[in-house]
Scaffold this active site. Structure first.
Site, PDB file in Angstrom:
ATOM      1  N   ASP A  11       0.877  -1.185   0.000  1.00  0.00           N
ATOM      2  CA  ASP A  11       0.000   0.000   0.000  1.00  0.00           C
ATOM      3  C   ASP A  11       0.914   1.235   0.000  1.00  0.00           C
ATOM      4  OD1 ASP A  11       0.860  -0.571   2.635  1.00  0.00           O
ATOM      5  OD2 ASP A  11      -0.775   0.594   3.511  1.00  0.00           O
ATOM      6  N   ASP A  15       7.618   3.270   3.395  1.00  0.00           N
ATOM      7  CA  ASP A  15       8.376   2.052   3.751  1.00  0.00           C
ATOM      8  C   ASP A  15       8.072   0.929   2.778  1.00  0.00           C
ATOM      9  OD1 ASP A  15       5.792   1.998   4.914  1.00  0.00           O
ATOM     10  OD2 ASP A  15       6.410   0.541   6.419  1.00  0.00           O
ATOM     11  N   ASP A  16       6.860   0.928   2.192  1.00  0.00           N
ATOM     12  CA  ASP A  16       6.572  -0.027   1.113  1.00  0.00           C
ATOM     13  C   ASP A  16       7.525   0.215  -0.058  1.00  0.00           C
ATOM     14  OD1 ASP A  16       4.005   1.047   2.466  1.00  0.00           O
ATOM     15  OD2 ASP A  16       3.384  -0.929   1.770  1.00  0.00           O
ATOM     16  N   ASN A 175       0.297   1.408  16.920  1.00  0.00           N
ATOM     17  CA  ASN A 175       0.424   2.747  16.346  1.00  0.00           C
ATOM     18  C   ASN A 175      -0.924   3.382  15.987  1.00  0.00           C
ATOM     19  OD1 ASN A 175       0.047   1.199  14.002  1.00  0.00           O
ATOM     20  ND2 ASN A 175       2.076   1.601  13.176  1.00  0.00           N
ATOM     21  N   GLU A 181      -2.155  -2.087  15.480  1.00  0.00           N
ATOM     22  CA  GLU A 181      -1.202  -1.650  14.440  1.00  0.00           C
ATOM     23  C   GLU A 181      -1.981  -1.408  13.149  1.00  0.00           C
ATOM     24  OE1 GLU A 181       0.999  -2.131  10.857  1.00  0.00           O
ATOM     25  OE2 GLU A 181      -0.404  -3.644  11.599  1.00  0.00           O
ATOM     26  N   ASN A 183      -1.816  -2.021   9.733  1.00  0.00           N
ATOM     27  CA  ASN A 183      -2.202  -2.991   8.696  1.00  0.00           C
ATOM     28  C   ASN A 183      -3.298  -3.937   9.182  1.00  0.00           C
ATOM     29  OD1 ASN A 183      -0.354  -1.936   6.911  1.00  0.00           O
ATOM     30  ND2 ASN A 183       1.224  -3.475   7.342  1.00  0.00           N
ATOM     31  N   HIS A 259       9.283  -0.394   8.453  1.00  0.00           N
ATOM     32  CA  HIS A 259       8.615  -1.665   8.734  1.00  0.00           C
ATOM     33  C   HIS A 259       8.665  -2.680   7.594  1.00  0.00           C
ATOM     34  CE1 HIS A 259       6.572   0.666  11.923  1.00  0.00           C
ATOM     35  NE2 HIS A 259       6.268   1.542  11.000  1.00  0.00           N
TER      36      HIS A 259
HETATM   37  C1  BDR Z   1       2.506  -0.367   8.555  1.00  0.00           C
HETATM   38  O1  BDR Z   1       1.520   0.623   8.312  1.00  0.00           O
HETATM   39  C2  BDR Z   1       1.804   1.284   7.120  1.00  0.00           C
HETATM   40  O2  BDR Z   1       1.548   2.620   7.216  1.00  0.00           O
HETATM   41  C3  BDR Z   1       3.239   1.009   6.813  1.00  0.00           C
HETATM   42  O3  BDR Z   1       3.460   1.035   5.412  1.00  0.00           O
HETATM   43  C4  BDR Z   1       3.452  -0.352   7.387  1.00  0.00           C
HETATM   44  O4  BDR Z   1       3.121  -1.357   6.481  1.00  0.00           O
HETATM   45  C5  BDR Z   1       3.155  -0.074   9.890  1.00  0.00           C
HETATM   46  O5  BDR Z   1       2.209  -0.077  10.910  1.00  0.00           O
HETATM   47 CA    CA Z   2       2.708  -0.798   4.128  1.00  0.00          CA
END
Ligand code: BDR
Ligand code: CA
Length: 331
Positions: A11, A15-16, A175, A181, A183, A259
């Protein structure tokens, strides 16, 4: 070491973007194709961001991009369950609201490669059912909507995959909410379906990724590598450090987790993950205050069968060294 043939599910997302770069450049991974999914941003934007990275890498001819689901399976049916994309903009002590996520990857020009007409769910079913047993490893690093939908269409794909290595969840870290979290919170039902599909699964959660942060000194070193890929990684990490230092400061203030790249790198060198234990993991789908929480049961005597290898920690220095070696073309 055997080459891992993977389908990446992203997505994109900063970090992707780094995860795509690692998967494309490492000689230990054969990046078969990329599926996109809604998540950090709407599907159109995560797909465009993905295509920009694909174009920067010059892999558009060989690595096809399949657009996936535009929203979660069913979670939006419960009213007031989601804050939407704006819900992901946070402020500290009433200050300016900022996004944790890269919106458009402005550092890269608009894409010229086109996404495939075929949607990701069909791509999964056809590719896995036509492939050999154990041929593909799935690496989802966004909400798990595409893979859960594919499992609903064709449950036998669970037995066809070699393994699923997913970024998501957390035991002691969260988060998006106090419990969840991003995802997993994004599509809790999909995550519960995937975690219990019977495939071999490794979960790379926040407990691992928050212990593998890249810092601003390393960003400067990344810029010095001078390649387009290294510059893109440096740009992405720099953006992340700015957001994290305000919203979610890490132990070292000028650092941020990458991540999704950690999940990909664990296929190249499993030792970047530490304290990996087979546990029972379920997802809260109540729609309540713990919605999307990963309930991790590390007890020896779990009530239900253990279903995932869960990484409770990571080796930061090893991950950093691996990232640099991939970008230098040495891994
Ligand atoms: C995940 O949430 C997304 O925003 C980041 O790309 C990562 O995959 C971290 O919580
Ligand atoms: Ca991601």
């Amino acid at each position: 070491m055997a080459i891992e043939k993977i389908i990446l599910d992203v997505d994109t997302g900063s970090d992707d973007a780094v995860a795509i770069i690692c998967a494309a450049l490492s000689s230990k991974i054969e990046l078969h194709s990329i599926c996109t999914v809604w998540g950090n941003r709407p599907l159109s934007q995560t797909t465009e961001n993905t295509l920009r990275v694909v174009d920067m890498l010059g892999i558009g001819e060989s690595v096809k991009v399949y657009p996936g689901c535009e929203t979660s399976m069913v979670s939006t049916l419960l009213q007031n369950r989601r804050g939407g994309y704006d819900g992901q903009r946070k402020s500290v002590n009433g200050g300016e609201k900022v996004s944790m996520h890269q919106e458009t990857i402005d550092e890269l020009p608009p894409s010229h490669t086109k996404a495939q007409e075929k949607r990701a769910v069909m791509h999964y079913v056809e590719t896995l059912m036509n492939g050999a047993d154990g041929e593909f490893t799935l690496v989802p690093v966004g909400p798990l909507t595409n893979i859960a939908m594919a499992l609903r269409v064709e449950p036998r794909i669970a037995k066809k995959v070699k393994q699923i290595v997913l970024m998501g969840g957390g035991c002691r870290r969260t988060n998006s909410t106090a419990a969840a979290e991003f995802n997993i919170w994004g599509d809790p039902e999909a995550a519960q379906i995937v975690m219990n599909c019977g495939a071999k699964i490794t979960v790379v959660p926040l407990d691992a990724t928050h212990n593998a942060c890249i810092n601003s000194d390393e960003v400067e070193e990344l810029y010095k590598l001078g390649t387009p890929a290294a510059t893109c990684v440096a740009d992405m990490v720099k953006h992340r450090i700015a957001a994290y230092s305000y919203l979610q400061p890490m132990a070292r203030l000028d650092s941020a987790p990458i991540h999704d790249a950690l999940a990909v790198c664990s296929l190249i060198d499993p030792a970047v993950l530490k304290d990996v234990r087979l546990v029972r993991c379920d997802v809260d789908i109540s729609g309540g205050i713990a919605d999307g929480q990963t309930i991790v049961d590390p007890r020896a005597y779990t009530d239900l069968p253990k279903n995932v290898d869960f990484a409770f920690d990571a080796d930061r220095d090893r991950f950093s060294a691996l990232l640099f070696s991939i970008l230098r073309g040495e891994n």
